[in-house]
Design a protein around this motif. Structure first.
Motif, PDB file in Angstrom:
ATOM      1  N   ASP A   1      -0.505  -3.631  -3.661  1.00  0.00           N
ATOM      2  CA  ASP A   1       0.847  -3.522  -2.892  1.00  0.00           C
ATOM      3  C   ASP A   1       1.037  -2.511  -2.425  1.00  0.00           C
ATOM      4  O   ASP A   1       2.195  -2.263  -2.148  1.00  0.00           O
TER       5      ASP A   1
ATOM      6  N   ASP B   1       8.016   1.572  -7.609  1.00  0.00           N
ATOM      7  CA  ASP B   1       8.397   0.157  -7.235  1.00  0.00           C
ATOM      8  C   ASP B   1       9.459   0.114  -6.102  1.00  0.00           C
ATOM      9  O   ASP B   1      10.441   1.164  -6.422  1.00  0.00           O
TER      10      ASP B   1
ATOM     11  N   MET C   1      12.097  -2.625  -3.699  1.00  0.00           N
ATOM     12  CA  MET C   1      12.164  -3.707  -3.119  1.00  0.00           C
ATOM     13  C   MET C   1      13.393  -3.724  -2.293  1.00  0.00           C
ATOM     14  O   MET C   1      14.271  -4.595  -1.995  1.00  0.00           O
TER      15      MET C   1
ATOM     16  N   TYR D   1       8.200  -6.683  -2.123  1.00  0.00           N
ATOM     17  CA  TYR D   1       7.807  -5.577  -3.060  1.00  0.00           C
ATOM     18  C   TYR D   1       6.867  -4.715  -2.504  1.00  0.00           C
ATOM     19  O   TYR D   1       5.769  -5.439  -1.950  1.00  0.00           O
TER      20      TYR D   1
ATOM     21  N   TRP E   1       4.388  -1.014  -3.542  1.00  0.00           N
ATOM     22  CA  TRP E   1       4.183  -0.020  -4.186  1.00  0.00           C
ATOM     23  C   TRP E   1       4.109   1.253  -3.249  1.00  0.00           C
ATOM     24  O   TRP E   1       3.296   1.591  -2.499  1.00  0.00           O
TER      25      TRP E   1
END
Length: 347
Positions: free
Chosen positions: A120, A294, A296, A301, A303
């Motif tokens: 991610d 993280d 959001m 989501y 990284w």
């Protein structure tokens, strides 16, 4: 003939016979081993030819001035684990990379540095001209786009790639009669068909192919970083298992396991040059982590990488490959902690 002389002659004959039989047995073993080796080598060559897939419109890394020679140069290999299962209706053109790991190999010391890239991670994808999750790169433009994205992220050339799907992973582990890894929890996990059917038990243990895949894929319990560390341990365990003398007789099954489920742009001769890294046993494998946090904020989501940590990782990889003479020596692990050095227990 005297009785004593007869007894000595008879004893001498028995010893001579034992020696002759031993030599014959040894010769048979050597001949059989040689024959097996010849058959195995031919099998490897055939499998290598079948798995070869050049990257379209790519003659090598743009970060290289000359073509690399694995037997002489420090090189890198990008390992791409993909989910192209029928269950998810993901063929070769629409699959996502479920695991991405770059290995740099230093030819002098036969050492390996292994960095796992969280799926991610938000990165710039050259093919589309904007940032997206790195797992989507292969869907935007196949293996070539994934390679170019990783090169842009880590600022080191990607010399070769190995792309493998779930079936190959399971078969490889099973062909080696399992691998050893640490399971951090008791948990029911998904199998290769996305069915919760694999029961994992906490502790350091031997895993079969389905169990190893379930451990490598799980990402809901903790984080992508921890998932990456598990994948690094599993890959290192596969290398260790394959490099052990006891695995010689399993190589035939290992080659069959790869079959049509693996693709690479390494030729057979190039593959042979990598045997030097495992011929003396398990090489030193140092693992690296891309630190971040993280995010959001957009409702999706991601990284997000820590810039300072990313720069340190870039410099370390460049140094290990001999690309940055001004950086610290590749053997200097001062930027790594003991926990990043992957040491597997004796099996």
């Amino acid at each position: 003939m005297k009785r004593k002389e007869f007894k000595t002659t008879k004893t001498g004959s028995k010893k001579s016979l034992i020696i002759k039989i031993s030599i014959m047995v040894l010769a048979s073993i050597l001949i059989s081993g040689t024959a097996y080796g010849i058959i195995l080598m031919k099998k490897v060559e055939t499998a290598a030819d079948n798995s070869y897939e050049a990257v379209e419109d790519r003659q090598g890394s743009n970060l290289r001035e000359e073509v690399v020679k694995p037997v002489e140069d420090n090189i890198s290999i990008l390992f791409i684990g993909i989910d192209d299962s029928e269950t998810r209706n993901q063929g070769a053109d629409s699959s996502r990379s479920d695991a991405l790991m770059l290995a740099t190999l230093n030819n002098k010391d036969k050492t390996i540095k292994l960095v796992s890239i969280p799926r991610d991670t938000l990165v710039y994808i050259p093919e589309v001209g904007y940032k997206d999750k790195i797992t989507h790169a292969i869907g935007h433009g196949g293996t070539k786009t994934t390679i170019e994205t990783v090169e842009g992220l880590l600022d080191v050339p990607v010399d070769y790639y190995v792309r493998m799907n779930f079936n190959a992973f399971i078969d490889v582990v099973d062909a080696l009669d399992g691998i050893y890894a640490t399971v951090p929890y008791d948990r029911l996990e998904k199998d290769e068909f996305d069915v919760y059917s694999v029961q994992l038990k906490e502790g350091y243990q031997k895993l079969d192919g389905r169990e190893a895949l379930a451990l490598a894929r799980t990402r809901k319990l903790d984080s992508d970083i921890e998932r990456g560390k598990r994948q690094q341990e599993i890959l290192a365990s596969i290398i260790k298992r394959a490099s052990s003398a006891s695995s010689f007789t399993k190589y035939g099954n290992l080659i069959d396991a790869v079959g049509d489920n693996m693709k690479t742009d390494m030729t057979f001769d190039e593959m042979k040059s990598f045997f030097a890294y495992i011929k003396k046993g398990m090489p030193q494998v140092d693992t690296l982590t891309l630190e971040g946090y993280d995010d959001m904020s957009t409702g999706t989501y991601y990284w997000l990488l820590d810039d300072e940590s990313l720069e340190e990782t870039q410099e370390l990889l460049q140094s290990h490959m001999g690309l940055n003479p001004g950086s610290s020596s590749y053997s200097d692990n001062s930027t790594e902690t003991d926990s990043n050095k992957l040491v597997l227990e004796n099996e």
